[in-house]
Design an enzyme around this catalytic site. Structure first.
Site: not given
Length: 338
Positions: A215, A258
């Site tokens: 992440d 993301e």
């Protein structure tokens, strides 16, 4: 040896030839059959299909002789493409263009008849030709049939080119359907199809299977500060780092937003952690430039390994997500093994 003139439209002719992409292909039986038919029609022992590139004449199919590559100035076919229709030389030794060719002096060939392979837009890219060691001429019926057979060769070349185009379009469509175009990694659907297959394989062969969930830290602030184009550039750059760092057997995809996911077959927890740490450091050290600005980014990574009592992909993913949460909670830019 006389230098063979080039056609006035040589550059366009070469472009037309390369559309067919046949020069590096293994001879096909369909083309060889056409040379056999040509030899039988013309009652000669030798026939070939040639394609004529910048400096060479390549036989892509033949009967009575092996396929070969000749210098363009050493091949009768180079003369044949300079005209429409059939070029017939009943006795090579009596024609000033061919009297000193090695084709005649070293192999004893004396007779040549070749007709151009012409594309639909009128470029002569090669020939269908017949040869004999005895000087003689074809009769009108043979000339007519040889010309008709050349059209069949061209039709087969067109068919093969169309098939190749369709195959490439299919491959491209399959690629677009499986890849996240921003990161260059697998999209979520294909990622989990491959993940499920690896879980089955790991169970069947009792091999380790690990996962790293990545992440990007503070990604929203990158979009807010620099704009969404910058965020896209960051994702693309990180995707490239992941692609170039994993093994061919590893599976990397965009999990969502993301978050990226790397599935690591036959990899222990220790091996997965080492890879994740390497990725984390590469991401931290990357310098991403966009519109004259340099952006840096870090990532938090959760790592887990499939347990013997694993019930499926969701359980592994939840374990990796928990490890990722711990990495975030510990201050980000960290790798945690769960």
């Amino acid at each position: 040896m006389i230098s063979v003139p080039r056609p006035k439209n040589e550059s366009e002719r070469l472009a037309a030839l390369r559309r067919y992409r046949q020069l590096d292909r293994v001879a096909e039986k369909d083309f060889e059959l056409l040379t056999k038919v040509a030899a039988e029609i013309c009652d000669v022992p030798f026939a070939l299909i040639s394609l004529i590139d910048d400096d060479h004449v390549t036989s892509v199919a033949s009967i009575g002789m092996p396929n070969a590559v000749l210098a363009r100035d050493e091949a009768c076919c180079s003369w044949a493409i300079l005209q429409d229709g059939l070029l017939e030389i009943p006795d090579l030794s009596r024609d000033q263009r061919t009297a000193r060719l090695r084709l005649m002096t070293e192999t004893g060939m004396h007779m040549y008849a070749g007709t151009s392979l012409s594309t639909k837009d009128g470029f002569h890219i090669g020939t269908l030709c017949v040869l004999d060691k005895k000087p003689h001429s074809l009769n009108n019926h043979q000339r007519e049939l040889l010309s008709g057979l050349a059209r069949q060769v061209m039709a087969l070349l067109d068919l093969r080119a169309h098939e190749q185009m369709l195959m490439e379009a299919l491959v491209r469509e399959q690629y677009l359907a499986s890849v996240d175009m921003l990161t260059g990694l697998l999209n979520r659907r294909v990622l989990f199809e491959r993940f499920d297959a690896e879980i089955d394989r790991s169970r069947r062969y009792s091999t380790p299977l690990s996962m790293a969930l990545i992440d990007l830290d503070h990604f929203k602030s990158i979009n807010d500060t620099f704009g969404h184009a910058a965020g896209d550039a960051v994702l693309s750059s990180v995707g490239e780092i992941v692609k170039t760092s994993i093994r061919s057997s590893d599976i990397a995809g965009r999990y969502g937003g993301e978050e990226l996911c790397v599935v690591l077959p036959q990899t222990t927890a220790e091996g997965a952690y080492a890879l994740a740490e390497s990725l984390r450091k590469q991401i931290e050290e990357s310098m991403i430039s966009i519109d004259g600005k340099t952006i840096t980014v870090t990532a938090s990574i959760g790592v887990t390994t499939m347990q013997t009592n694993c019930k499926g992909a969701l359980q592994i993913l939840n374990a990796a997500d928990e490890a990722l949460y711990q990495a975030k909670h510990a201050g980000r830019n960290k790798t945690v093994l769960g």
